[in-house]
Scaffold this active site. Structure first.
Site, PDB file in Angstrom:
ATOM      1  N   LYS A 138     -10.399   2.337  38.232  1.00 28.18           N
ATOM      2  CA  LYS A 138     -11.115   1.744  37.091  1.00 28.18           C
ATOM      3  C   LYS A 138     -11.338   2.794  35.996  1.00 28.18           C
ATOM      4  O   LYS A 138     -11.083   2.532  34.823  1.00 28.18           O
ATOM      5  CB  LYS A 138     -12.445   1.163  37.539  1.00 28.18           C
ATOM      6  CG  LYS A 138     -13.261   0.589  36.380  1.00 28.18           C
ATOM      7  CD  LYS A 138     -14.605   0.100  36.833  1.00 28.18           C
ATOM      8  CE  LYS A 138     -15.430   1.149  37.490  1.00 28.18           C
ATOM      9  NZ  LYS A 138     -16.495   1.755  36.729  1.00 28.18           N
ATOM     10  N   ASP A 156     -15.370  -4.106  35.267  1.00 29.66           N
ATOM     11  CA  ASP A 156     -16.725  -3.650  35.565  1.00 29.66           C
ATOM     12  C   ASP A 156     -17.569  -4.880  35.876  1.00 29.66           C
ATOM     13  O   ASP A 156     -17.061  -5.998  35.978  1.00 29.66           O
ATOM     14  CB  ASP A 156     -17.299  -2.814  34.407  1.00 29.66           C
ATOM     15  CG  ASP A 156     -17.609  -3.648  33.177  1.00 29.66           C
ATOM     16  OD1 ASP A 156     -17.357  -4.872  33.175  1.00 29.66           O
ATOM     17  OD2 ASP A 156     -18.127  -3.091  32.213  1.00 29.66           O
TER      18      ASP A 156
END
Ligand code: SF4
Length: 228
Positions: A138, A156
Site C-alpha cells: 500500500k 486505505d
C-alpha cells in the site's frame, strides 16, 4: 493516511448488492468529474520526503504527519543523514504519531537500506520500494500514485469503506479490494484512488456520512442504513 492493512476485514460491513458494469462505469465517471486532479494532502518536496510522510501516515492522519515532518526533514534532510540517526532522537521528532517506536525503527532501517543498496537515492519502482523496511504494497503504491501518476490502486480505510458502500467490492481484505477495484476500473486508478480517499474522508464518512445531496446516492447500496 488512515489505517489499512491487508488484514482489514469487513466484519462491520454487510454484504451489499454488487454494482453492475454500467454502474461501475458511471461511478468511475462521477469520481473523475468531482475529483479531476486530486493529490495527497501530505506535504512533501521530494521523493524522500513523500516516502517518509506516507510511512508515518499509516494509522495516523495526514494533518498530524504534516505537523511532524518539517522539523524531522530539517534534522534529517536525506537518506544518508537518517541512516546515521540515533533512534531516540528520531522517536522524539515523531512521538505524537501513532506507533512511533516501530515507525522510528523502520525509518532508520529504510534509510540504511537505501544507502546500502540504492546509492542513497529512493528507488522509484514499486517492486524495489516494497523491499525497503516498513514499506508494504500500500505504501509503495501510494508513493507511485502520487509521485508518478502510476496506474495503481491503494486501499486505505476510506477507499475500503467507499468500495463497500457503492457495491464495488464485498471482499474482506484490503488486498482483495485493491485487486477488484483495479480490475473493474482498469484505467486512471491513481485519480480514482485519490478521489475515493477524499470522498471517504470528507463526505462518505464512517460514522455520519453526508448522504443528503450526495452525488453517489443513485449508486449507493448502503444509504438506507444511515437514514434518520
Ligand atoms: Fe456514502 Fe451516503 Fe453517499 Fe451512500 S449516499 S455513498 S453512504 S455519503
Amino acid at each position: 493516511m488512515p489505517k489499512t492493512s491487508s488484514k482489514t476485514t469487513t466484519k462491520k460491513f454487510k454484504r451489499v448488492k454488487v454494482a453492475t458494469k454500467k454502474e461501475i462505469a458511471e461511478i468511475k465517471d462521477l469520481f473523475l468529474l468531482h475529483y479531476p486532479q486530486s493529490v495527497t494532502e501530505l506535504e512533501y518536496r521530494n521523493l524522500y520526503e513523500l516516502l517518509i510522510s506516507v510511512m508515518l501516515s499509516a494509522q495516523c492522519t495526514d494533518k498530524r504527519v504534516n505537523i511532524i515532518t518539517p522539523a524531522l526533514f530539517t534534522a534529517y534532510p536525506d537518506a544518508l543523514s537518517l541512516a546515521n540517526a540515533e533512534l531516540d532522537k528520531v522517536k522524539e521528532y515523531i512521538k505524537s504519531c501513532s506507533f512511533f517506536n516501530n515507525k522510528a525503527k523502520n525509518l532508520i532501517k529504510m534509510a540504511q537500506s537505501v544507502v546500502e543498496n540504492y546509492d542513497a537515492q529512493i528507488p522509484l519502482e514499486q517492486s524495489e520500494l516494497v523491499k525497503l523496511a516498513g514499506v508494504g504494497q500500500k505504501t509503495a503504491n501510494v508513493v507511485m500514485i502520487e509521485y508518478t501518476g502510476a496506474n495503481l490502486m491503494a486501499v486505505d480505510t476510506h477507499v475500503f469503506r467507499v468500495a463497500h458502500r457503492l457495491g464495488l467490492s464485498n471482499a474482506t481484505t484490503a488486498t482483495k479490494v485493491e485487486e477488484e477495484l483495479s480490475r473493474k476500473f482498469k484505467t486512471e486508478l491513481h485519480l480514482l484512488h485519490q478521489a475515493m480517499v477524499l470522498f471517504g474522508r470528507y463526505k462518505c464518512k464512517a460514522l455520519k456520512p453526508e448522504c443528503e445531496g450526495c452525488f453517489m446516492e443513485e449508486y449507493c447500496k448502503s444509504k438506507e442504513g444511515f437514514k434518520v
